[in-house]
Design a protein around this motif. Sequence first.
Motif, PDB file in Angstrom:
ATOM      1  N   PRO A   1      20.190  28.397  22.324  1.00  0.00           N
ATOM      2  CA  PRO A   1      21.035  27.910  23.408  1.00  0.00           C
ATOM      3  C   PRO A   1      20.330  28.034  24.760  1.00  0.00           C
ATOM      4  CG  PRO A   1      21.737  30.107  22.762  1.00  0.00           C
ATOM      5  CD  PRO A   1      20.614  29.728  21.827  1.00  0.00           C
ATOM      6  N   LYS A   2      20.442  26.989  25.555  1.00  0.00           N
ATOM      7  CA  LYS A   2      19.802  26.993  26.863  1.00  0.00           C
ATOM      8  C   LYS A   2      20.596  26.100  27.808  1.00  0.00           C
ATOM      9  CE  LYS A   2      16.600  23.167  25.758  1.00  0.00           C
ATOM     10  NZ  LYS A   2      15.184  22.735  25.768  1.00  0.00           N
ATOM     11  N   ARG A   3      20.431  26.350  29.097  1.00  0.00           N
ATOM     12  CA  ARG A   3      21.064  25.518  30.114  1.00  0.00           C
ATOM     13  C   ARG A   3      20.135  25.443  31.320  1.00  0.00           C
ATOM     14  NH1 ARG A   3      25.972  26.590  34.233  1.00  0.00           N
ATOM     15  NH2 ARG A   3      26.111  24.450  35.033  1.00  0.00           N
ATOM     16  N   LEU A   4      20.063  24.270  31.923  1.00  0.00           N
ATOM     17  CA  LEU A   4      19.258  24.038  33.131  1.00  0.00           C
ATOM     18  C   LEU A   4      20.192  23.693  34.286  1.00  0.00           C
ATOM     19  CD1 LEU A   4      16.437  23.575  34.479  1.00  0.00           C
ATOM     20  CD2 LEU A   4      16.631  21.188  33.730  1.00  0.00           C
ATOM     21  N   VAL A   5      20.017  24.394  35.399  1.00  0.00           N
ATOM     22  CA  VAL A   5      20.746  24.087  36.640  1.00  0.00           C
ATOM     23  C   VAL A   5      19.712  23.712  37.690  1.00  0.00           C
ATOM     24  CG1 VAL A   5      22.158  25.034  38.509  1.00  0.00           C
ATOM     25  CG2 VAL A   5      22.685  25.614  36.127  1.00  0.00           C
ATOM     26  N   ILE A   6      19.888  22.548  38.299  1.00  0.00           N
ATOM     27  CA  ILE A   6      18.965  22.103  39.347  1.00  0.00           C
ATOM     28  C   ILE A   6      19.694  22.154  40.680  1.00  0.00           C
ATOM     29  CG2 ILE A   6      17.513  20.233  40.200  1.00  0.00           C
ATOM     30  CD1 ILE A   6      17.034  19.387  37.342  1.00  0.00           C
ATOM     31  N   LEU A   7      19.161  22.960  41.596  1.00  0.00           N
ATOM     32  CA  LEU A   7      19.748  23.131  42.922  1.00  0.00           C
ATOM     33  C   LEU A   7      19.078  22.199  43.920  1.00  0.00           C
ATOM     34  CD1 LEU A   7      19.637  27.040  43.117  1.00  0.00           C
ATOM     35  CD2 LEU A   7      21.510  25.611  42.276  1.00  0.00           C
ATOM     36  N   PRO A   8      19.785  21.785  44.952  1.00  0.00           N
ATOM     37  CA  PRO A   8      19.116  21.113  46.065  1.00  0.00           C
ATOM     38  C   PRO A   8      18.260  22.117  46.830  1.00  0.00           C
ATOM     39  CG  PRO A   8      21.388  21.573  46.637  1.00  0.00           C
ATOM     40  CD  PRO A   8      21.224  21.979  45.191  1.00  0.00           C
ATOM     41  N   GLY A   9      17.356  21.634  47.661  1.00  0.00           N
ATOM     42  CA  GLY A   9      16.608  22.529  48.527  1.00  0.00           C
ATOM     43  C   GLY A   9      15.351  23.070  47.884  1.00  0.00           C
ATOM     44  N   GLY A  10      14.754  24.042  48.582  1.00  0.00           N
ATOM     45  CA  GLY A  10      13.462  24.575  48.196  1.00  0.00           C
ATOM     46  C   GLY A  10      13.555  25.935  47.548  1.00  0.00           C
ATOM     47  N   HIS A  11      12.387  26.540  47.354  1.00  0.00           N
ATOM     48  CA  HIS A  11      12.250  27.770  46.575  1.00  0.00           C
ATOM     49  C   HIS A  11      13.136  28.896  47.104  1.00  0.00           C
ATOM     50  CE1 HIS A  11       9.898  30.514  43.958  1.00  0.00           C
ATOM     51  NE2 HIS A  11       9.996  31.389  44.945  1.00  0.00           N
ATOM     52  N   PHE A  12      13.169  29.071  48.420  1.00  0.00           N
ATOM     53  CA  PHE A  12      13.838  30.240  48.995  1.00  0.00           C
ATOM     54  C   PHE A  12      15.305  30.001  49.318  1.00  0.00           C
ATOM     55  CE2 PHE A  12       9.318  30.759  49.884  1.00  0.00           C
ATOM     56  CZ  PHE A  12       9.095  32.024  49.363  1.00  0.00           C
ATOM     57  N   ASP A  13      15.772  28.757  49.188  1.00  0.00           N
ATOM     58  CA  ASP A  13      17.168  28.471  49.508  1.00  0.00           C
ATOM     59  C   ASP A  13      18.125  29.213  48.583  1.00  0.00           C
ATOM     60  OD1 ASP A  13      16.525  26.826  51.620  1.00  0.00           O
ATOM     61  OD2 ASP A  13      16.529  24.998  50.431  1.00  0.00           O
ATOM     62  N   ALA A  14      17.690  29.535  47.355  1.00  0.00           N
ATOM     63  CA  ALA A  14      18.570  30.218  46.408  1.00  0.00           C
ATOM     64  C   ALA A  14      19.047  31.563  46.943  1.00  0.00           C
ATOM     65  CB  ALA A  14      17.846  30.414  45.077  1.00  0.00           C
ATOM     66  N   TYR A  15      18.281  32.185  47.844  1.00  0.00           N
ATOM     67  CA  TYR A  15      18.646  33.503  48.351  1.00  0.00           C
ATOM     68  C   TYR A  15      19.623  33.421  49.522  1.00  0.00           C
ATOM     69  CZ  TYR A  15      14.388  34.758  45.807  1.00  0.00           C
ATOM     70  OH  TYR A  15      13.435  34.909  44.848  1.00  0.00           O
ATOM     71  N   VAL A  16      19.647  32.307  50.217  1.00  0.00           N
ATOM     72  CA  VAL A  16      20.403  32.265  51.479  1.00  0.00           C
ATOM     73  C   VAL A  16      21.362  31.079  51.459  1.00  0.00           C
ATOM     74  CG1 VAL A  16      20.202  32.532  53.985  1.00  0.00           C
ATOM     75  CG2 VAL A  16      18.298  33.195  52.545  1.00  0.00           C
ATOM     76  N   GLU A  17      20.930  29.919  51.963  1.00  0.00           N
ATOM     77  CA  GLU A  17      21.852  28.792  52.101  1.00  0.00           C
ATOM     78  C   GLU A  17      22.427  28.360  50.754  1.00  0.00           C
ATOM     79  OE1 GLU A  17      18.758  28.864  53.174  1.00  0.00           O
ATOM     80  OE2 GLU A  17      18.644  28.334  55.311  1.00  0.00           O
ATOM     81  N   GLY A  18      21.611  28.430  49.705  1.00  0.00           N
ATOM     82  CA  GLY A  18      22.062  27.994  48.392  1.00  0.00           C
ATOM     83  C   GLY A  18      22.469  29.135  47.480  1.00  0.00           C
ATOM     84  N   PHE A  19      22.866  30.270  48.081  1.00  0.00           N
ATOM     85  CA  PHE A  19      23.142  31.457  47.269  1.00  0.00           C
ATOM     86  C   PHE A  19      24.240  31.217  46.232  1.00  0.00           C
ATOM     87  CE2 PHE A  19      25.737  35.297  46.667  1.00  0.00           C
ATOM     88  CZ  PHE A  19      24.816  36.089  46.005  1.00  0.00           C
ATOM     89  N   ASP A  20      25.333  30.603  46.641  1.00  0.00           N
ATOM     90  CA  ASP A  20      26.434  30.385  45.690  1.00  0.00           C
ATOM     91  C   ASP A  20      25.987  29.486  44.541  1.00  0.00           C
ATOM     92  OD1 ASP A  20      28.088  31.998  47.164  1.00  0.00           O
ATOM     93  OD2 ASP A  20      29.151  30.341  48.154  1.00  0.00           O
ATOM     94  N   GLY A  21      25.200  28.461  44.868  1.00  0.00           N
ATOM     95  CA  GLY A  21      24.724  27.560  43.828  1.00  0.00           C
ATOM     96  C   GLY A  21      23.844  28.241  42.809  1.00  0.00           C
ATOM     97  N   ALA A  22      23.143  29.296  43.245  1.00  0.00           N
ATOM     98  CA  ALA A  22      22.263  30.034  42.339  1.00  0.00           C
ATOM     99  C   ALA A  22      22.990  31.173  41.639  1.00  0.00           C
ATOM    100  CB  ALA A  22      21.062  30.586  43.107  1.00  0.00           C
ATOM    101  N   SER A  23      23.848  31.900  42.378  1.00  0.00           N
ATOM    102  CA  SER A  23      24.438  33.124  41.825  1.00  0.00           C
ATOM    103  C   SER A  23      25.619  32.845  40.909  1.00  0.00           C
ATOM    104  CB  SER A  23      24.871  34.061  42.951  1.00  0.00           C
ATOM    105  OG  SER A  23      25.876  33.459  43.764  1.00  0.00           O
ATOM    106  N   VAL A  24      26.401  31.813  41.197  1.00  0.00           N
ATOM    107  CA  VAL A  24      27.603  31.564  40.388  1.00  0.00           C
ATOM    108  C   VAL A  24      27.244  31.157  38.957  1.00  0.00           C
ATOM    109  CG1 VAL A  24      29.629  30.072  40.141  1.00  0.00           C
ATOM    110  CG2 VAL A  24      29.114  31.135  42.352  1.00  0.00           C
ATOM    111  N   PRO A  25      26.317  30.196  38.740  1.00  0.00           N
ATOM    112  CA  PRO A  25      25.949  29.894  37.350  1.00  0.00           C
ATOM    113  C   PRO A  25      25.352  31.098  36.624  1.00  0.00           C
ATOM    114  CG  PRO A  25      25.174  28.155  38.819  1.00  0.00           C
ATOM    115  CD  PRO A  25      25.650  29.280  39.683  1.00  0.00           C
ATOM    116  N   ALA A  26      24.573  31.922  37.324  1.00  0.00           N
ATOM    117  CA  ALA A  26      23.991  33.108  36.702  1.00  0.00           C
ATOM    118  C   ALA A  26      25.092  34.083  36.300  1.00  0.00           C
ATOM    119  CB  ALA A  26      23.006  33.779  37.658  1.00  0.00           C
TER     120      ALA A  26
END
Length: 299
Positions: free
Chosen positions: A264-289
């Motif tokens: 089983p696997k899942r891919l989530v593709i976020l907008p933005g760049g490498h570091f956005d997952a920590y700040v502006e895109g935090f919810d997009g990265a943390s909620v699926p995790a």
Amino acid sequence: MARRDIEFDAEGVTLRGWFYDGEGASGPAPTVVMAHGFSAVKEMYLDSFAEAFAAAGLNVLVFDNRNFGASDGEPRQEIDPWEQVRDYRHAITYATTLDEVDPTRIGIWGSSYSGGHVLVVGAIDRRVKAVVAQVPLVSGSANIGELVRADFRAGFREMFDADRAARFAGDPPAMVPVVDEDPLAPSALPTPDSWTWFTETGKDRAPSWRNEVTLRTVEMLGEYEPGTYIGRISPTPLLMVVARQDHLTPAHLAIGAFENAREPKRLVILPGGHFDAYVEGFDGASVPARDWFVEHLGG
């Protein structure tokens, strides 16, 4: 949210970090083990991810990599990826000794360099029951090929060889900046967004972060191929979180590796760049995790 300082032995080196109790947990609970990426320390937003996971009832064990931050280890500022892989496994072993932890429900989370480490650990350590790899490095050689101009690479090899001879003679290791304001100057992560994130985050949140690694760190980066393990993670569930505009650990490399993972696997593709997952895109990265861990570990 209950958080306490922890330390544990990693075969002779003391590693230090934090343990978060999962909210509402009664008795042994599922636990996520996590460490940071290339040269980063836990204060650089790992607390944010840990708080999000703990709010969902998951315990979280966060630690600084050896040679960095609050953890012991020599030489300082040196990243050996295989030592860091082993330290994830030491952290899992430590977690399983804690009364709060259900040893049958362990997940691992990694980002960037440690996003590669969790691919390896997930493939070789069957105590792991769920994996989240965020903006992962999947191939050191391919990554350097993307970041370092071909006509610069021979110069790096000469520096590696000279450093090896000097260390043999007893000299201290040569050092190189992690980031530089000039992306053409020698540094380990030669992108403008790397310079911005590390310098701003270090100043604002992590005064223990230092803008240097050993030169040998860069040599070992080029030798490290965590993506070759990805087909062996199954049947452990794998979530990969990729940033569409990531050019530090390029999105197309990560997605190519994901194609080689098995269910089983899942891919989530976020907008933005490498570091956005920590700040502006935090919810997009943390909620699926968070949801992946709750689904596969319980919460």
